[in-house]
Design a protein around this motif. Structure first.
Motif, PDB file in Angstrom:
ATOM      1  N   ARG A 195       0.874  -1.333   0.061  1.00 49.77           N
ATOM      2  CA  ARG A 195       0.181  -0.070  -0.002  1.00 49.77           C
ATOM      3  C   ARG A 195       0.970   1.316  -0.003  1.00 49.77           C
ATOM      4  O   ARG A 195       0.545   2.262  -0.407  1.00 49.77           O
ATOM      5  N   TYR A 196       2.071   1.092   0.747  1.00 48.04           N
ATOM      6  CA  TYR A 196       2.727   2.679   0.975  1.00 48.04           C
ATOM      7  C   TYR A 196       4.047   2.493   0.515  1.00 48.04           C
ATOM      8  O   TYR A 196       4.844   3.822   0.375  1.00 48.04           O
ATOM      9  N   ALA A 197       4.879   1.391   0.523  1.00 46.18           N
ATOM     10  CA  ALA A 197       6.439   1.356   0.510  1.00 46.18           C
ATOM     11  C   ALA A 197       6.957   1.654  -0.969  1.00 46.18           C
ATOM     12  O   ALA A 197       6.335   1.067  -1.923  1.00 46.18           O
ATOM     13  N   ASP A 198       8.159   1.935  -0.883  1.00 43.20           N
ATOM     14  CA  ASP A 198       9.048   1.861  -2.179  1.00 43.20           C
ATOM     15  C   ASP A 198       9.838   0.705  -2.246  1.00 43.20           C
ATOM     16  O   ASP A 198      10.418   0.283  -3.192  1.00 43.20           O
ATOM     17  N   ALA A 199       9.902   0.221  -0.975  1.00 48.97           N
ATOM     18  CA  ALA A 199      10.874  -1.037  -0.824  1.00 48.97           C
ATOM     19  C   ALA A 199      10.414  -1.883   0.464  1.00 48.97           C
ATOM     20  O   ALA A 199      10.078  -1.357   1.407  1.00 48.97           O
ATOM     21  N   CYS A 200      10.875  -3.144   0.321  1.00 49.67           N
ATOM     22  CA  CYS A 200      10.570  -4.158   1.541  1.00 49.67           C
ATOM     23  C   CYS A 200      11.913  -4.518   1.825  1.00 49.67           C
ATOM     24  O   CYS A 200      12.825  -4.392   1.094  1.00 49.67           O
ATOM     25  N   ASN A 201      11.884  -4.921   3.046  1.00 46.96           N
ATOM     26  CA  ASN A 201      13.105  -5.491   3.730  1.00 46.96           C
ATOM     27  C   ASN A 201      12.603  -6.742   4.507  1.00 46.96           C
ATOM     28  O   ASN A 201      12.268  -7.031   5.516  1.00 46.96           O
ATOM     29  N   LEU A 202      13.003  -7.969   3.828  1.00 49.88           N
ATOM     30  CA  LEU A 202      12.806  -9.208   4.363  1.00 49.88           C
ATOM     31  C   LEU A 202      14.018  -9.780   5.270  1.00 49.88           C
ATOM     32  O   LEU A 202      15.257  -9.519   4.772  1.00 49.88           O
ATOM     33  N   PHE A 203      13.802 -10.491   6.088  1.00 54.50           N
ATOM     34  CA  PHE A 203      14.845 -11.151   7.093  1.00 54.50           C
ATOM     35  C   PHE A 203      15.422 -12.638   6.180  1.00 54.50           C
ATOM     36  O   PHE A 203      14.391 -13.309   5.916  1.00 54.50           O
ATOM     37  N   GLY A 204      16.321 -12.605   5.808  1.00 57.21           N
ATOM     38  CA  GLY A 204      16.964 -13.758   4.828  1.00 57.21           C
ATOM     39  C   GLY A 204      17.052 -15.005   5.583  1.00 57.21           C
ATOM     40  O   GLY A 204      18.254 -15.528   5.695  1.00 57.21           O
ATOM     41  N   THR A 205      15.954 -15.655   6.007  1.00 57.21           N
ATOM     42  CA  THR A 205      16.235 -17.124   6.674  1.00 57.21           C
ATOM     43  C   THR A 205      16.200 -18.201   5.627  1.00 57.21           C
ATOM     44  O   THR A 205      16.424 -19.248   6.120  1.00 57.21           O
ATOM     45  N   GLY A 206      16.282 -18.018   4.414  1.00 56.61           N
ATOM     46  CA  GLY A 206      16.557 -18.987   3.298  1.00 56.61           C
ATOM     47  C   GLY A 206      15.863 -18.540   2.097  1.00 56.61           C
ATOM     48  O   GLY A 206      14.703 -17.723   2.081  1.00 56.61           O
ATOM     49  N   VAL A 207      16.378 -19.118   0.926  1.00 51.79           N
ATOM     50  CA  VAL A 207      15.801 -18.601  -0.383  1.00 51.79           C
ATOM     51  C   VAL A 207      14.226 -19.082  -0.497  1.00 51.79           C
ATOM     52  O   VAL A 207      13.330 -18.327  -0.944  1.00 51.79           O
ATOM     53  N   ASP A 208      14.032 -19.981   0.116  1.00 57.09           N
ATOM     54  CA  ASP A 208      12.459 -20.710  -0.316  1.00 57.09           C
ATOM     55  C   ASP A 208      11.570 -19.736   0.732  1.00 57.09           C
ATOM     56  O   ASP A 208      10.491 -19.343   0.232  1.00 57.09           O
ATOM     57  N   GLU A 209      12.149 -19.405   1.993  1.00 58.52           N
ATOM     58  CA  GLU A 209      11.260 -18.596   2.685  1.00 58.52           C
ATOM     59  C   GLU A 209      10.874 -16.967   2.162  1.00 58.52           C
ATOM     60  O   GLU A 209       9.807 -16.512   2.043  1.00 58.52           O
ATOM     61  N   VAL A 210      12.163 -16.464   1.546  1.00 57.25           N
ATOM     62  CA  VAL A 210      11.940 -15.336   0.753  1.00 57.25           C
ATOM     63  C   VAL A 210      11.118 -15.340  -0.362  1.00 57.25           C
ATOM     64  O   VAL A 210      10.214 -14.469  -0.750  1.00 57.25           O
ATOM     65  N   ALA A 211      11.094 -16.462  -0.879  1.00 55.71           N
ATOM     66  CA  ALA A 211      10.244 -16.692  -2.284  1.00 55.71           C
ATOM     67  C   ALA A 211       8.845 -16.674  -1.862  1.00 55.71           C
ATOM     68  O   ALA A 211       7.987 -16.104  -2.657  1.00 55.71           O
ATOM     69  N   HIS A 212       8.608 -17.195  -0.634  1.00 57.52           N
ATOM     70  CA  HIS A 212       7.159 -17.226  -0.019  1.00 57.52           C
ATOM     71  C   HIS A 212       6.884 -16.014   0.228  1.00 57.52           C
ATOM     72  O   HIS A 212       5.583 -15.740  -0.130  1.00 57.52           O
ATOM     73  N   LYS A 213       7.610 -15.178   0.861  1.00 56.82           N
ATOM     74  CA  LYS A 213       7.181 -13.881   1.292  1.00 56.82           C
ATOM     75  C   LYS A 213       6.862 -13.136   0.204  1.00 56.82           C
ATOM     76  O   LYS A 213       5.833 -12.063  -0.016  1.00 56.82           O
ATOM     77  N   LEU A 214       7.738 -13.197  -1.075  1.00 52.63           N
ATOM     78  CA  LEU A 214       7.542 -12.602  -1.962  1.00 52.63           C
ATOM     79  C   LEU A 214       6.244 -13.053  -2.968  1.00 52.63           C
ATOM     80  O   LEU A 214       5.486 -12.072  -3.446  1.00 52.63           O
ATOM     81  N   ASP A 215       5.718 -13.883  -2.731  1.00 50.26           N
ATOM     82  CA  ASP A 215       4.528 -14.247  -3.379  1.00 50.26           C
ATOM     83  C   ASP A 215       3.532 -13.855  -2.776  1.00 50.26           C
ATOM     84  O   ASP A 215       2.301 -13.354  -3.416  1.00 50.26           O
ATOM     85  N   VAL A 216       3.504 -13.825  -1.204  1.00 51.03           N
ATOM     86  CA  VAL A 216       2.362 -13.170  -0.514  1.00 51.03           C
ATOM     87  C   VAL A 216       2.391 -11.700  -0.883  1.00 51.03           C
ATOM     88  O   VAL A 216       1.444 -11.066  -0.999  1.00 51.03           O
ATOM     89  N   LEU A 217       3.404 -10.962  -0.853  1.00 50.70           N
ATOM     90  CA  LEU A 217       3.629  -9.634  -1.175  1.00 50.70           C
ATOM     91  C   LEU A 217       2.903  -9.292  -2.688  1.00 50.70           C
ATOM     92  O   LEU A 217       2.206  -8.307  -2.966  1.00 50.70           O
ATOM     93  N   ARG A 218       3.304 -10.154  -3.533  1.00 47.50           N
ATOM     94  CA  ARG A 218       2.455 -10.325  -5.019  1.00 47.50           C
ATOM     95  C   ARG A 218       1.123 -10.159  -4.869  1.00 47.50           C
ATOM     96  O   ARG A 218       0.505  -9.400  -5.462  1.00 47.50           O
TER      97      ARG A 218
END
Length: 293
Positions: A195-218
């Motif tokens: 809704r508001y951000a120009d960027a997100c900052n995710l905690f890199g606990t693993g590639v699969d986890e980051v991929a999942h979070k980006l799917d949620v963001l999408r």
């Protein structure tokens, strides 16, 4: 792939008189070596982890960034991330504006829902339920956006009421300082990113986890009718120590780049001299990351 250096440890060297020169030296090495962003934490007590205790040194974040701004010329500067309960939003917008003006347009607003209750209880900062923290986070984002616009009228929210949102001078950065929301919460945090951000900052606990979070963001972007590609994806790397596992780190960086991540932040490990870590990073890591895209 860009690199950010996250400075969290003020315990090395042990002499408090060496904190400022060590910070300055580290920042200069990072900038001269091609590091894109320099961040510090927004805490008053050091976090309690297996590597640190609350009694270790900690500096106030925006004062620290102001000092770093004076000894650097190009790196982007922000807290990773501002705790929403720690400052009134109008004053936060003014603080980030001040950093932006004095740094020549290099400030970004990193922000998230505060969480470290020990320091809040100790220093008298109100503690509110999690749901209210996120309500206040959204209002803080709205207030900052209004203060960085041509609208200097009032703001009326559930938690914050401002009679006017005058901010003079305006930030040098155009159209305004970028907003980075830190955190990986799927229901609230990533929705606010969409809704508001120009960027997100995710905690890199693993590639699969980051991929999942980006799917949620999408999915949130689709609901908000926001272009997912317009949001910069950054990751705070949890792998330590980075430099002794460099090939593994770079392999993960390539996978993250394929997911659309454009910046990784790394930190020195407990006991590492920050300036020596920065020297190793710019020598061994920055050139290799620059090849990933």
């Amino acid at each position: 792939m860009k690199l950010g250096l996250h400075y969290w440890n003020y315990s090395t060297p042990a002499d408090p008189a060496q904190i400022a020169p060590t910070l300055a030296r580290t920042a200069r090495i990072a900038e001269q070596g091609g590091v894109a962003r320099f961040t510090v934490m927004d805490h008053w007590f050091q976090m309690m982890t297996p590597r640190s205790t609350a009694e270790e040194p900690m500096l106030e974040g925006y004062t620290t960034l102001g000092y770093v701004a004076a000894v650097t010329e190009r790196m982007q500067l922000n807290l990773m991330v501002t705790g929403v309960m720690y400052r009134y939003p109008g004053l936060l917008a003014k603080t980030v504006t001040t950093l932006d003006v004095l740094s020549g347009g290099r400030a970004q607003l990193g922000i998230g829902a505060s969480w470290y209750e020990r320091e809040q209880l100790a220093l008298g900062v109100p503690i509110v339920p999690v749901a209210e923290r996120f309500e206040r986070l959204e209002e803080a984002l709205q207030i900052c956006l209004q203060m960085w616009s041509e609208d200097d009228g009032p703001y009326q929210g559930k938690h914050y009421r401002l009679a006017e949102t005058l901010c003079v001078p305006q930030p040098l950065r155009r159209p305004r300082p970028p907003i980075v929301i830190g955190g990986s919460g799927e229901r609230k945090t990533l929705k606010l990113v969409a809704r508001y951000a120009d960027a997100c900052n995710l905690f890199g606990t693993g590639v699969d986890e980051v991929a999942h979070k980006l799917d949620v963001l999408r999915a949130h972007c689709a609901s908000e009718k926001r272009d997912f590609e317009s949001i910069e994806k950054t990751v705070m790397c949890s792998r330590r120590p980075v430099l002794t596992e460099l090939d593994t780190f770079l392999a993960e960086a390539e996978q993250l780049a394929a997911l659309g991540v454009t910046e990784l932040q790394v930190t020195a490990d407990q006991g590492q001299h920050p300036a020596e870590f920065a020297e190793q990073v710019v020598e061994r890591l920055v050139p290799r990351l620059a090849e990933i895209g």
